[in-house]
Every structure is written in C-alpha cells, then in structure tokens.
Design an enzyme around this catalytic site. Structure first.
Site, mmCIF file in Angstrom:
data_model
loop_
_atom_site.group_PDB
_atom_site.id
_atom_site.type_symbol
_atom_site.label_atom_id
_atom_site.label_comp_id
_atom_site.label_asym_id
_atom_site.label_seq_id
_atom_site.Cartn_x
_atom_site.Cartn_y
_atom_site.Cartn_z
ATOM 1 N N TYR A 1 -61.715 9.509 -9.887
ATOM 2 C CA TYR A 1 -61.635 9.791 -11.311
ATOM 3 C C TYR A 1 -61.111 8.587 -12.074
ATOM 4 C CZ TYR A 1 -56.503 10.273 -11.342
ATOM 5 O OH TYR A 1 -55.149 10.032 -11.265
ATOM 6 N N ARG B 1 -63.056 -0.400 -11.982
ATOM 7 C CA ARG B 1 -62.235 0.251 -10.951
ATOM 8 C C ARG B 1 -62.946 1.471 -10.381
ATOM 9 N NH1 ARG B 1 -56.231 2.053 -12.416
ATOM 10 N NH2 ARG B 1 -57.386 3.522 -13.736
ATOM 11 N N ARG C 1 -69.874 24.102 3.489
ATOM 12 C CA ARG C 1 -68.700 23.297 3.809
ATOM 13 C C ARG C 1 -68.895 22.591 5.142
ATOM 14 N NH1 ARG C 1 -63.802 23.874 6.634
ATOM 15 N NH2 ARG C 1 -62.017 22.806 5.649
ATOM 16 N N LYS D 1 -58.676 5.455 -6.468
ATOM 17 C CA LYS D 1 -58.236 6.464 -7.433
ATOM 18 C C LYS D 1 -58.942 7.790 -7.151
ATOM 19 C CE LYS D 1 -57.108 6.865 -12.371
ATOM 20 N NZ LYS D 1 -55.640 6.843 -12.210
ATOM 21 N N GLU E 1 -44.671 2.801 -6.752
ATOM 22 C CA GLU E 1 -45.138 3.031 -8.122
ATOM 23 C C GLU E 1 -44.641 4.382 -8.590
ATOM 24 O OE1 GLU E 1 -49.404 2.989 -7.959
ATOM 25 O OE2 GLU E 1 -49.465 4.313 -6.229
#
Length: 304
Positions: A49, A68, A117, A167, A200
């Site tokens: 995301y 990114r 799945r 991310k 972070e």
C-alpha cells in the site's frame, strides 16, 4: 499488464452524498465497493500500500510514492495491474469526486483473487491483482496542533518481520504499538532492537538532533524507506544543516536537544517526551519547527 482507468463518473443523483472509492477500474460509492473473500490481501496480507497526502487539492510527493510502490511490488514478485500514469489519473479523479482539499489518498494492490485459499502464489497471467483506492478528508492536516505542542512516545521491542522496507499491509504489530502508547498515555511508540537501538515509529521514521547534527537511521531492510524522510534529508542538506545517517539509542534520544518524526501524513512532528522523560526543553525545538516549515513550503510548491 495494464489497462486504462475507467471513465470518470459523478455521484449518482438519486443517492445521498457518499464517498466514492476505486475498485479494479470502477468508481463506486463506498457502500457498494466489494472485494472477494478469497482475495490474498484479505487472507494472507499479500498486498502492498501507499498513502499520499493532499494539500490544496494537489498530491504531495506522488512520484516518490509511485516509485516505492513499484519497488515493494518487485520485492514481492507481484505485477502491477496499472501503470504509474493510470494511478496518477485515479488519484486525481478521486480527489475531484470527493472534493478533497486536505487529506489522504490510500492505495492498495494485492496479488488478487485466485478463487480459493492456497499458500502458493497464483499464476499472474491467470489472476489479476486487486487495486483499491479511497480518500480520507482531513481538514487542517497541515495545521496540526501537535506540531506546536509536540508528541510523546514510548519505546517497545521491535518484533516485526525482517523486511520492513517493503510497505506491506502487515500492520498488526504497529497497530498494537499504537494501542500500547495510548494505554500509556502517549501518542505513539518507537520500535527498538537489542541495546535500545531505535528502528522507527509505528508509522513514521524517527529522528534526533544532537551535537548540532540531525540524526536518523540509515536505509536498510530494517526500516521503511520513507518518502517524507528522503525529502526532509534533501531539504535539510540544502539548508546547510548537518545530517548524519546512523543508528541511535533511546538513551541518546532522551539526552538529545530535539527529537521528531516524519511521515506522509504527519509531515514533520516534534517529539517532546520519550518514556516519560522530556527531550531537550520538553517542547518543540527550532530544528524540527524549521524543517516542518521548509517541507510544507516545498511540498505545496511541487504538488501535482
């Protein structure tokens, strides 16, 4: 593998005003948006995301977020169903449809719906990725009172997976960290490794100002490669501020003159307390305050 974004649409006249979201090429009211229960983003957190801020109806640092995103997808061997140009068009259309002046555009791309799945990745030639975008209106985003008051953080152990530079939507532990901070009467948490070394924040990069130098951890797999982080580093150097990219500890942060965080939605926010101990004078310092001013000025100028 790409396809043009769907033709812009207006809100249906027969319905009350509703946020319009984008799902796989369609602009629909949020309560009509649907993603399969078999989507791997839902079942496996197999998705990435980005969040892009909007100021004055324009996008902040969009090229950086797009770059990114491409890197995150590549690191996961995931193909993008849309091009950068198409994503830009979708972002702009959502901002227009929802009348966003200040706020955020959230973008998520998953590996799609294979129909059942399975741990194994589906064939990308047969299963197209899922693309979802929505806006969040945040009036006063740039005039955040926390920029004048500062925020308080706590330190917690970093037990996330090793590829924090990607991310992904695997945000359970950062969410838990936010709740730990809330229960402690603080605003956020900084993750720490052995020896109290700061990696972070839960959703931001961490910084200190000490010995006349701005310090933030160097890029690696251990931290997210923040788009705002990169912009602030560039702007600090252009302003002839001394910058050092290296690890620092919680103890060093407590003894620093200033501390602050950077992120796409917070921009630059001073940190005035860590684990109950005041940082510097216990109020926002001149470096963080100036960097926020410079960043917002440059972001507004370069917004698209």
């Amino acid at each position: 593998m790409s396809r043009p974004a769907s033709r812009p649409v207006s809100r249906p006249a027969s319905r009350p005003a509703s946020r319009i979201v984008h799902v796989n090429g369609e602009y629909v009211p949020e309560d009509e948006a649907k993603v399969s229960v078999f989507d791997r983003g839902f079942l496996m957190a197999d998705a990435v995301y980005e969040v892009t801020s909007v100021l004055g109806g324009r996008l902040i640092d969009f090229p950086g977020h797009a770059a990114r995103l491409a890197r995150s997808l590549a690191e996961l061997d995931m193909e993008s169903p849309v091009t950068e140009a198409e994503l830009l068009a979708i972002h702009r259309e959502l901002v227009r449809l929802n009348g966003i002046d200040e706020g955020l555009v959230y973008l998520q791309i998953s590996r799609g719906n294979p129909g059942d799945r399975d741990f194994a990745f589906p064939d990308p030639a047969a299963v197209r990725g899922t693309v979802v975008l929505f806006t969040q209106s945040k009036p006063g985003l740039a005039d955040n009172p926390a920029a004048k008051a500062g925020i308080r953080v706590i330190s917690i152990p970093d037990i996330r997976w090793g590829r924090r530079d990607i991310k992904t939507v695997q945000l359970l532990y950062p969410s838990m960290g936010k709740m730990m901070a809330k229960r402690a009467g603080a605003d956020d948490a900084w993750f720490t490794e052995k020896g109290g070394v700061v990696t972070e924040g839960t959703s931001n990069n961490a910084w200190i100002v000490t010995g006349g130098r701005i310090v933030t951890r160097q890029l690696s797999d251990d931290i997210l490669h923040g788009i705002t982080r990169a912009a602030v580093l560039r702007l600090a150097r252009e302003a002839q501020m001394a910058v050092e990219e290296r690890p620092f500890t919680v103890a060093e942060a407590k003894a620093a003159d200033e501390a602050f965080i950077t992120s796409a939605s917070a921009f630059v926010l001073p940190v005035v307390e860590i684990d109950g101990a005041p940082v510097g004078a216990g109020r926002p310092g001149p470096v963080a305050t100036r960097l926020r001013e410079i960043y917002l000025e440059e972001s507004r100028r370069a917004a698209i």
